[in-house]
Design a protein around this motif. Structure first.
Motif, mmCIF file in Angstrom:
data_model
loop_
_atom_site.group_PDB
_atom_site.id
_atom_site.type_symbol
_atom_site.label_atom_id
_atom_site.label_comp_id
_atom_site.label_asym_id
_atom_site.label_seq_id
_atom_site.Cartn_x
_atom_site.Cartn_y
_atom_site.Cartn_z
ATOM 1 N N GLY A 52 0.834 -1.211 0.000
ATOM 2 C CA GLY A 52 0.000 0.000 0.000
ATOM 3 C C GLY A 52 0.861 1.251 0.000
ATOM 4 N N LEU A 53 0.172 2.376 -0.207
ATOM 5 C CA LEU A 53 0.883 3.655 -0.243
ATOM 6 C C LEU A 53 1.539 3.914 1.110
ATOM 7 C CD1 LEU A 53 0.952 5.675 -2.609
ATOM 8 C CD2 LEU A 53 -0.981 6.850 -1.547
ATOM 9 N N LYS A 54 2.859 4.133 1.106
ATOM 10 C CA LYS A 54 3.562 4.425 2.364
ATOM 11 C C LYS A 54 4.405 5.673 2.162
ATOM 12 C CE LYS A 54 3.991 -0.322 4.112
ATOM 13 N NZ LYS A 54 4.961 -1.385 4.473
ATOM 14 N N LEU A 55 3.936 6.756 2.745
ATOM 15 C CA LEU A 55 4.604 8.049 2.598
ATOM 16 C C LEU A 55 4.798 8.638 3.983
ATOM 17 C CD1 LEU A 55 2.153 9.340 -0.157
ATOM 18 C CD2 LEU A 55 4.393 8.309 -0.566
ATOM 19 N N THR A 56 5.939 9.265 4.206
ATOM 20 C CA THR A 56 6.187 9.910 5.495
ATOM 21 C C THR A 56 6.144 11.417 5.290
ATOM 22 O OG1 THR A 56 7.652 8.089 6.050
ATOM 23 C CG2 THR A 56 7.795 10.069 7.435
ATOM 24 N N GLU A 57 5.234 12.076 6.003
ATOM 25 C CA GLU A 57 5.168 13.542 5.907
ATOM 26 C C GLU A 57 6.384 14.139 6.602
ATOM 27 O OE1 GLU A 57 1.472 15.036 7.346
ATOM 28 O OE2 GLU A 57 0.273 13.799 5.997
ATOM 29 N N LEU A 58 6.954 15.161 5.982
ATOM 30 C CA LEU A 58 8.143 15.792 6.532
ATOM 31 C C LEU A 58 7.822 17.205 6.984
ATOM 32 C CD1 LEU A 58 10.575 14.685 3.703
ATOM 33 C CD2 LEU A 58 10.353 13.657 5.966
ATOM 34 N N ASP A 59 8.478 17.592 8.037
ATOM 35 C CA ASP A 59 8.344 18.958 8.506
ATOM 36 C C ASP A 59 9.132 19.836 7.534
ATOM 37 O OD1 ASP A 59 7.430 20.792 10.202
ATOM 38 O OD2 ASP A 59 8.990 20.536 11.734
ATOM 39 N N CYS A 60 8.456 20.768 6.880
ATOM 40 C CA CYS A 60 9.149 21.487 5.820
ATOM 41 C C CYS A 60 8.575 22.888 5.672
ATOM 42 C CB CYS A 60 8.988 20.707 4.518
ATOM 43 S SG CYS A 60 9.816 21.462 3.137
ATOM 44 N N ALA A 61 9.446 23.827 5.345
ATOM 45 C CA ALA A 61 9.053 25.237 5.290
ATOM 46 C C ALA A 61 7.956 25.496 4.260
ATOM 47 C CB ALA A 61 10.277 26.089 4.970
ATOM 48 N N ILE A 62 7.886 24.719 3.203
ATOM 49 C CA ILE A 62 6.889 25.015 2.159
ATOM 50 C C ILE A 62 5.564 24.282 2.378
ATOM 51 C CG2 ILE A 62 8.554 25.657 0.379
ATOM 52 C CD1 ILE A 62 8.067 22.890 -0.882
ATOM 53 N N ASN A 63 5.477 23.497 3.446
ATOM 54 C CA ASN A 63 4.186 22.860 3.747
ATOM 55 C C ASN A 63 3.133 23.929 4.022
ATOM 56 O OD1 ASN A 63 5.437 20.413 3.570
ATOM 57 N ND2 ASN A 63 5.280 19.892 5.741
ATOM 58 N N GLY A 64 1.924 23.697 3.546
ATOM 59 C CA GLY A 64 0.850 24.646 3.801
ATOM 60 C C GLY A 64 0.138 25.020 2.521
ATOM 61 N N PRO A 65 -0.739 26.015 2.597
ATOM 62 C CA PRO A 65 -1.511 26.383 1.397
ATOM 63 C C PRO A 65 -0.601 26.962 0.320
ATOM 64 C CG PRO A 65 -2.403 27.409 3.397
ATOM 65 C CD PRO A 65 -1.090 26.818 3.767
ATOM 66 N N VAL A 66 -0.885 26.595 -0.914
ATOM 67 C CA VAL A 66 -0.143 27.161 -2.034
ATOM 68 C C VAL A 66 -1.157 27.665 -3.060
ATOM 69 C CG1 VAL A 66 0.143 24.838 -3.032
ATOM 70 C CG2 VAL A 66 1.552 26.704 -3.878
ATOM 71 N N ALA A 67 -0.945 28.898 -3.520
ATOM 72 C CA ALA A 67 -1.826 29.476 -4.536
ATOM 73 C C ALA A 67 -1.439 28.931 -5.901
ATOM 74 C CB ALA A 67 -1.708 30.993 -4.517
ATOM 75 N N LEU A 68 -2.442 28.610 -6.703
ATOM 76 C CA LEU A 68 -2.177 28.003 -8.011
ATOM 77 C C LEU A 68 -2.737 28.870 -9.127
ATOM 78 C CD1 LEU A 68 -3.229 24.342 -7.106
ATOM 79 C CD2 LEU A 68 -0.882 25.211 -7.355
#
Lengths: 746, 119
Positions: A52-68
């Motif tokens: 199954g999908l196995k992903l680890t979320e990382l603490d990162c400065a760009i995490n959060g809302p992003v305008a597209l």
């Protein structure tokens, strides 16, 4: 159904070292924002029947809302000749070239133009909607047009031109078929009325194979041409068709002729995006979207198959209306990768509409490599980035008649496939054909790639993450290195590691990568080749542009298209392409095994051979029942031996010191041999009757205490997780890994 | 050019061979006998009409649920999803498409016994 395409993007560069900057170029047609999260990828395959999908979320400065915002893609290749005083003041003139059109009659196309579509002014030579050659002049709302009477033939060389003489107020269009017999003659000269004076639009580039939408050298273009153009010319007098023929036929027209305005020689600077003008006006240009160079010209006579040996016979460029090398999107997010990050497969996850029936979850993949000379582990896993690029946005299953028959069952299409069917502007893979049926030979990473990311179609990238998942499960540390790095830095990339693993399908290999593995193995390195159909096609990387590969398919090998005669040498380097086997390096010499067939009906198991019972390889079989089938399970066809498979073949270089450990040689009627395995035609070639269609497990020692272990099957890595990772495929792989990491000579 | 022509698969289908239909129903994923292999090749190569496109499965939920779809021959045209035809096993979907192709290629209706769900 999860929407994996509402937002798309690409990372640039595709591969970074810890501490280096990376940018994410994103676009959405429908969303004005999404939630961004950086993840480290352990398993990219969402199939619940496996890890199954196995992903680890990382603490990162760009995490959060992003305008597209919506960022369009503009496919279609052409050459742009920046505007010049000479072009702006042309009086009487002739334009022409040799053409080999591939889609005449599909839609209006442009051969040569100095034209602005927004004000419909200038001149253009092209094909009309019916495929007839047309020459058009226009200014101030008035236009003059002449056209040939019969559509040009597909894939037949013609001389094509247009001429304008203000003194007589006449314009003409000229076609001469170079092989006019047997119904192929389209030769004609048609004259018509033209203006006696005309002023051309200003600030307009001359465009080869398209025309400008509006003003300026950066203008977008349209009405792209599909096919080859050889030796385009501009001359400051109205020539007859014989005069035009002499002008185009001369490989090096007299530069001192004051009437010669431009004579482009596409055989110069073939590896680059530059087009050279031989005239004294120096009207050099630049190519957009990487059309195919090193194409046989009108004068190619079969005396050579490589442009480096006879460049003057390779004066053609094949332009495609769907060429796409660079999406050109502005960066949306910037990140300096933390220096503490482990090397690995990483991705930017973008989510929106969570809780809806069609939640958005899209990924932009990238790779963090172990910095050169700074290994963090004794083991390296190679991200097969050359192969990932070769397959990037493959539409094989969508476009090719044979796909369902080959795959032995209904095509199962993902959301990505639905999107790709409608959005060919993403650019396809080297498995695909352009709209005109010619092969797609170049692939780049400056565009969204749907099948190299979590949740993407699993072939290659997804399958390889099953191996990462297994290493993580084992608690085994590893570094990630990539094909691109091995190509660039050679064996230095591999040498620091006691053991290097290549994945399920390391198929596309440059000479530099091959040499690096050869040197690594001979220098005492241990190589675990846990795939099938590896080291098969010869590719080149672009000499200056990162993450850009080229390959040519010739008349041998398991090919989804066949290149034209004389066009098998790579434009990027001049090297021959096609299979490594046809380049004197069958994979058996490097890996012990080499590609022999594929099987999609059902994968199989291996049975152990006498070689496995030799006490010298007791370490390899420790804890394994040699009387039981090896790998009679797995996520790809219920067996560890399947999909694409390799066998031991001494006549192709499998080493005398090789231990043939096990074989899967009962593949049934679905076992299909690769075409280069067939000398003559006869029945009885399928796996139910042909013992040469099989997957072999092999081991051999190399110089200086090195060794190679090969499994010869794409399905192998997708059997590792069976029964909670406790199975004989996992046991054997673990035994080899432990021994290969032990520096005691083998 | 090297072209795979859609018309290349031309094995003649005999509408009276309901034994092949039965064989497929029993084992949609094979292995199959020689004649059923030939029938399947004919169906899979170009068994669907040019106008409506190839039958495909569209993943609704990876490894769990698939919807029937139709893939147009022409690039760029959207894939049609038949949302009322959803399957929870690939074998079940193969059987449904087999029946549709059989009836389209032979121009005959299958006997009612074949209309029932898979055994």
């Amino acid at each position: 159904m999860t929407d994996t395409t509402a937002v798309l993007g690409y990372a640039w560069p595709l591969i970074v070292s810890p501490g280096e900057p990376i940018a994410f170029h994103l676009s959405s047609k429908t969303l004005d924002g999404a939630e961004a999260t950086l993840v480290r990828v352990r398993c990219a395959d969402p199939d619940p029947n496996g890890p199954g999908l196995k992903l680890t979320e990382l603490d990162c400065a760009i995490n959060g809302p992003v305008a597209l915002a919506n960022q369009p893609i503009y496919p279609g290749s052409c050459a742009i000749i920046p505007d010049s005083p000479t072009l702006a003041k042309l009086g009487a003139f002739t334009v022409g070239a040799f053409l080999w059109p591939t889609l005449p009659g599909a839609r209006p196309q442009t051969i040569l133009s100095r034209w602005r579509e927004d004000i419909k002014a200038g001149w253009r030579l092209g094909l009309d909607a019916d495929g007839c050659l047309e020459f058009v002049l226009a200014a101030k709302g008035q236009s003059w047009r002449v056209a040939s009477r019969l559509p040009l033939l597909t894939r037949e060389w013609v001389l094509a031109g247009g001429a304008y003489d203000p003194a007589t107020g006449r314009i003409s269009v000229m076609v001469r078929s170079l092989d006019p017999q047997a119904g192929r003659d389209r030769s004609v000269v048609v004259e018509g009325e033209g203006p006696t004076s005309l002023s051309w639009p200003m600030d307009t580039p001359l465009v080869i194979a398209a025309r400008a939408k509006d003003a300026g050298d950066a203008a977008l273009c349209e009405a792209f041409y599909d096919g080859k153009i050889d030796r385009p010319r501009v001359y400051a007098a109205a020539l007859s068709i014989d005069g035009l023929h002499r002008l185009c036929e001369a490989a090096t027209p007299a530069a001192a002729d004051p009437l010669l305005i431009a004579a482009w020689d596409f055989s110069q600077d073939i590896p680059t995006d530059q087009v050279r003008d031989l005239s004294a006006h120096r009207l050099h240009g630049v190519l957009r979207q990487m059309p195919t160079r090193a194409m046989t010209g009108v004068n190619w006579n079969g005396s050579s198959e490589r442009w480096t040996e006879a460049p003057s016979q390779y004066g053609a460029i094949h332009f495609h209306s769907d060429d796409m090398a660079d999406a050109g999107w502005a960066p949306t997010l910037h990140l300096t990768t933390p220096s503490a990050w482990r090397s690995g497969f990483y991705a930017l996850r973008l989510r929106a509409r969570q809780g809806n029936a069609d939640p958005v979850e899209s990924f932009v993949a990238f790779f963090v490599r172990a910095e050169l000379g700074k290994p963090q582990s004794r083991l390296a896993f190679v991200a097969s980035t050359g192969t990932f690029l070769a397959y990037a946005n493959s539409a094989l299953r969508l476009d090719q008649v044979h796909a369902e028959a080959m795959l032995e069952g209904l095509l199962t299409l993902s959301h990505d496939d639905l999107y790709l069917q409608e959005h060919r502007e993403l650019g396809l893979s080297t498995y695909d054909t352009h709209n005109d049926g010619s092969g797609w030979s170049i692939s780049t990473a400056r565009r969204p790639i749907l099948n190299t990311r979590p949740r993407g179609n699993v072939f290659n990238y997804g399958n390889d993450t099953h191996l990462l998942d297994w290493l993580e499960e084992l608690g085994q540390s590893y570094d990630i290195i990539t094909d691109d790095d091995i190509h660039r830095h050679g064996v230095q990339t591999l040498a620091p590691y006691a053991c290097v693993i290549t994945g399920s399908h390391p198929e596309y290999i440059s000479r530099e990568i091959w040499d690096a593995f050869d040197a690594y193995q001979q220098g005492g390195g241990r190589h675990m080749y846990l795939g099938g159909n590896g080291f098969y096609w010869r590719i080149a990387y672009h000499p200056t542009l990162p993450h850009t590969i080229e390959m040519r398919r010739g008349m041998s090998g398991l090919r989804t298209w066949e290149g034209e005669a004389g066009e098998t040498a790579l434009a990027f380097t001049g090297e021959p392409s096609c299979t490594w086997r046809s380049n004197g390096r069958p994979p058996q010499r490097l890996l012990g095994v080499g590609f022999d067939g594929q099987v999609f009906t059902e994968s199989s198991f291996y049975r152990w051979l006498d070689g496995a019972r030799d006490p010298s390889v007791a370490w390899l079989t420790e804890g394994v029942d040699l009387d039981a089938p090896l790998g009679d399970f797995g996520l790809r066809g219920n067996g560890a031996a399947g999909i694409e498979i390799d066998r031991v073949e001494p006549t192709l270089g499998s080493p005398p010191g090789l231990v043939w450990l096990a074989t899967a040689d009962r593949l049934g009627y679905g076992g299909t041999p690769t075409p280069e395995e067939l000398r003559t035609l006869h029945r009885g070639i399928m796996g139910d009757q042909n013992a040469q269609v099989r997957a072999d497990l092999a081991f051999f020692p190399t110089a200086n205490g090195g060794a190679v272990f090969s499994t010869g099957s794409i399905a192998w890595v997708c059997a590792l997780s069976h029964a909670g990772y406790r199975n004989n495929v996992s046991q054997v792989t673990g035994n080899v890994l432990r021994r290969f990491l032990d520096s005691t000579p083998l | 050019m090297l072209v795979n022509y859609t018309a290349a698969a031309h094995w003649p289908i005999d509408a009276s061979r309901l034994d092949l239909v039965e064989e497929f129903r029993r084992k949609p994923r094979g292995p199959h006998g020689d004649e059923l292999q030939k029938l399947l090749h004919r169906m899979r190569w170009s068994g669907d009409s040019e106008a409506s496109g190839r039958y495909v499965l569209v993943v609704k939920e990876p490894g769990r649920r698939w919807a029937l779809g139709r893939l147009p021959r022409m690039r760029g045209k959207p894939i049609e999803i038949l949302s009322n035809q959803v399957f929870t096993s690939i074998a079940e979907a193969e059987w449904e498409v087999f029946k549709r192709r059989w009836e389209a290629l032979t121009g005959t209706s299958l006997p009612p016994s074949f209309k029932e769900p898979m055994a």
